[in-house]
Scaffold this motif. Sequence first.
Motif, PDB file in Angstrom:
ATOM      1  N   ASP A 113     -26.580   3.670 -23.580  1.00 28.97           N
ATOM      2  CA  ASP A 113     -27.186   4.252 -24.620  1.00 28.97           C
ATOM      3  C   ASP A 113     -28.261   5.384 -24.088  1.00 28.97           C
ATOM      4  N   SER A 115     -22.334   1.751 -29.027  1.00 32.31           N
ATOM      5  CA  SER A 115     -23.345   2.777 -29.022  1.00 32.31           C
ATOM      6  C   SER A 115     -24.587   2.539 -29.750  1.00 32.31           C
ATOM      7  N   GLY A 116     -25.600   2.553 -29.122  1.00 33.55           N
ATOM      8  CA  GLY A 116     -26.796   2.376 -29.965  1.00 33.55           C
ATOM      9  C   GLY A 116     -27.521   0.753 -30.171  1.00 33.55           C
ATOM     10  N   THR A 119     -18.362   3.686 -28.010  1.00 32.18           N
ATOM     11  CA  THR A 119     -19.094   4.763 -28.834  1.00 32.18           C
ATOM     12  C   THR A 119     -19.411   3.726 -30.109  1.00 32.18           C
ATOM     13  N   ASP A 120     -19.859   4.287 -31.330  1.00 29.54           N
ATOM     14  CA  ASP A 120     -20.129   3.694 -32.395  1.00 29.54           C
ATOM     15  C   ASP A 120     -18.928   3.125 -33.210  1.00 29.54           C
ATOM     16  N   ARG A 161     -30.875  -1.008 -31.581  1.00 26.89           N
ATOM     17  CA  ARG A 161     -30.914  -1.667 -32.772  1.00 26.89           C
ATOM     18  C   ARG A 161     -31.561  -3.036 -32.701  1.00 26.89           C
TER      19      ARG A 161
END
Length: 159
Positions: free
Chosen positions: A156, A96-97, A86-87, A101
């Motif tokens: 992602d 996450s992500g 997760t973030d 990025r």
Amino acid sequence: MKKLFFILSMALFVSGCASEGNSDASGTSGQPATGETKAPGTDTYDPNRGEGKFTDVKVGDRLDGVMAGRGEKIADLKCISCHKLTDEKLVGPGWSGVTKRHKPEWIMNFMTNTDAMIDKDPKVQAMLEICMVRMPNQNLSDADARDILEFLRKNDGVK
């Protein structure tokens, strides 16, 4: 069982942190010897690519499920004790992500050239100030790092 997992995770973490410096197979640090100077313009840092040998990592529009599966297994062994999918921050930042990025080259260079990236990359240095723990070099092969990159893409949402 949780106690055993914790002990094994800590052992991996400590062994990853135990090696000081950044040496290559020849035992050198990669730094110029005393009195040596680098040619002007050869010490430029590209924050989009990072520091390392990866300059053009090809990823498809579609996920490679076999690579992502191998990457998940490697991540379970070497990464998940410090990173969440997760973030949310654990020891290190959440994943996450991350592929949104950063470019694939940056991610691959960070996984395989961790110490140099920590020393040079402003984004990594900012994250180090938040996490306060230097990521240990996991000695990943190029193939292992590529498999983990594909797992990160799966995480992602790449299908």
